[in-house]
Design a protein around this motif. Structure first.
Motif, short mmCIF file in Angstrom:
data_model
loop_
_atom_site.label_atom_id
_atom_site.label_comp_id
_atom_site.label_asym_id
_atom_site.label_seq_id
_atom_site.Cartn_x
_atom_site.Cartn_y
_atom_site.Cartn_z
N THR A 62 0.84 -1.20 0.00
CA THR A 62 0.00 0.00 0.00
C THR A 62 0.87 1.25 0.00
OG1 THR A 62 -1.79 -1.15 1.16
CG2 THR A 62 -1.78 1.26 1.26
N ALA A 63 1.90 1.25 0.83
CA ALA A 63 2.82 2.39 0.88
C ALA A 63 3.48 2.61 -0.48
CB ALA A 63 3.88 2.18 1.95
N THR A 64 3.84 1.53 -1.17
CA THR A 64 4.46 1.62 -2.49
C THR A 64 3.52 2.27 -3.49
OG1 THR A 64 5.83 -0.33 -2.07
CG2 THR A 64 5.50 0.29 -4.37
N LEU A 69 1.73 7.12 -6.61
CA LEU A 69 0.71 8.10 -6.98
C LEU A 69 1.18 9.52 -6.69
CD1 LEU A 69 -2.52 6.26 -5.76
CD2 LEU A 69 -1.67 6.48 -8.11
N VAL A 70 1.86 9.70 -5.56
CA VAL A 70 2.40 11.03 -5.24
C VAL A 70 3.44 11.45 -6.28
CG1 VAL A 70 3.78 12.34 -3.57
CG2 VAL A 70 1.93 10.85 -2.77
N VAL A 87 0.88 3.05 -15.75
CA VAL A 87 -0.25 2.60 -14.93
C VAL A 87 -0.04 1.17 -14.46
CG1 VAL A 87 -2.74 2.19 -14.89
CG2 VAL A 87 -1.82 4.17 -16.14
N ALA A 88 0.42 0.31 -15.39
CA ALA A 88 0.66 -1.09 -15.02
C ALA A 88 1.73 -1.20 -13.95
CB ALA A 88 1.08 -1.88 -16.26
N ASN A 89 2.73 -0.35 -14.02
CA ASN A 89 3.80 -0.35 -13.02
C ASN A 89 3.23 -0.16 -11.62
OD1 ASN A 89 5.92 1.05 -11.29
ND2 ASN A 89 7.17 0.47 -13.05
N VAL A 90 2.35 0.81 -11.49
CA VAL A 90 1.75 1.09 -10.17
C VAL A 90 0.89 -0.08 -9.70
CG1 VAL A 90 0.22 2.62 -8.89
CG2 VAL A 90 1.78 3.58 -10.60
#
Length: 209
Positions: A62-64, A69-70, A87-90
């Motif tokens: 979750t932190a990652t 996103l930031v 997007v896929a990376n995230v």
């Protein structure tokens, strides 16, 4: 060619690139677990992820995702444009890193130092392959890669200097929050550049493919 025999159909180019992207991101998540679990020092951004997770109570995954996103928000003033790979990376790394860490947690404890060191070496090598695969797919940079290239474009600074400054700031912030800094962090910083330099040309999809 024999009469009546049809030539084999090639898969669409996008399919091959997408497969490389997904394979790279899955391996990247696995490499994070290999580097984080031994507690000998994580990759710079993962030091920050550990620190944020510790302070917030979130899982590491979750932190990652939140950090990614930031970082993407920081793209806006840099005029960077995300791609499918961004997007896929995230999503892929964020979804898989916690399960991979859970698998690593099944290993007997305490692990001998030699085994922990071997995990770090394997993690660095796997991360280099993963990076070359997902970058070589040419479907969009990861959030952190885009931040670096955006800052290089805006400041005119050399890539190596801009990347170094970013990583020093990230490691310092992560360490202050309780992330793990150690020999693994240093080994990653020294080895990842040369490894990706060798692997990227070999794993990049040709411009016509």
């Amino acid at each position: 060619m024999r009469a009546g025999r049809r030539p084999a159909r090639r898969a669409p180019a996008g399919v091959g690139r997408g497969a490389r992207l997904v394979a790279g991101l899955v391996l990247y998540a696995a490499s994070i677990a290999l580097l984080v679990h031994p507690q000998l020092g994580s990759m710079p951004w993962d030091v920050l992820g550990q620190g944020v997770a510790r302070v917030s109570g979130w899982t590491f995954g979750t932190a990652t995702v939140v950090i990614s996103l930031v970082v993407l928000v920081c793209w806006v003033p840099l005029r960077q444009r995300p791609g499918v790979g961004t997007v896929a990376n995230v999503l892929v790394i964020g979804a898989l890193v916690d399960p991979f860490l859970a698998l690593a947690a099944l290993l007997p404890e305490p692990l001998p130092l030699a085994v922990r060191g071997a995990m770090v070496v394997l993690g660095i090598a796997l991360n280099a392959v993963a990076t070359a695969l997902y970058v070589g797919a040419r479907l969009g940079p990861g959030p952190r890669d885009g931040l670096m290239t955006g800052l290089v474009a805006r400041t005119g600074g050399p890539v190596r200097l801009v990347r170094s400054v970013i990583e020093v700031v990230v490691v310092a912030a992560g360490w202050a929050l309780g992330g793990t800094v150690g020999l693994g962090t240093l080994a990653y910083a020294l080895a990842i550049g040369p490894l990706v330099h060798v692997l990227l040309p070999r794993l990049t999809v040709p411009a016509d493919g």
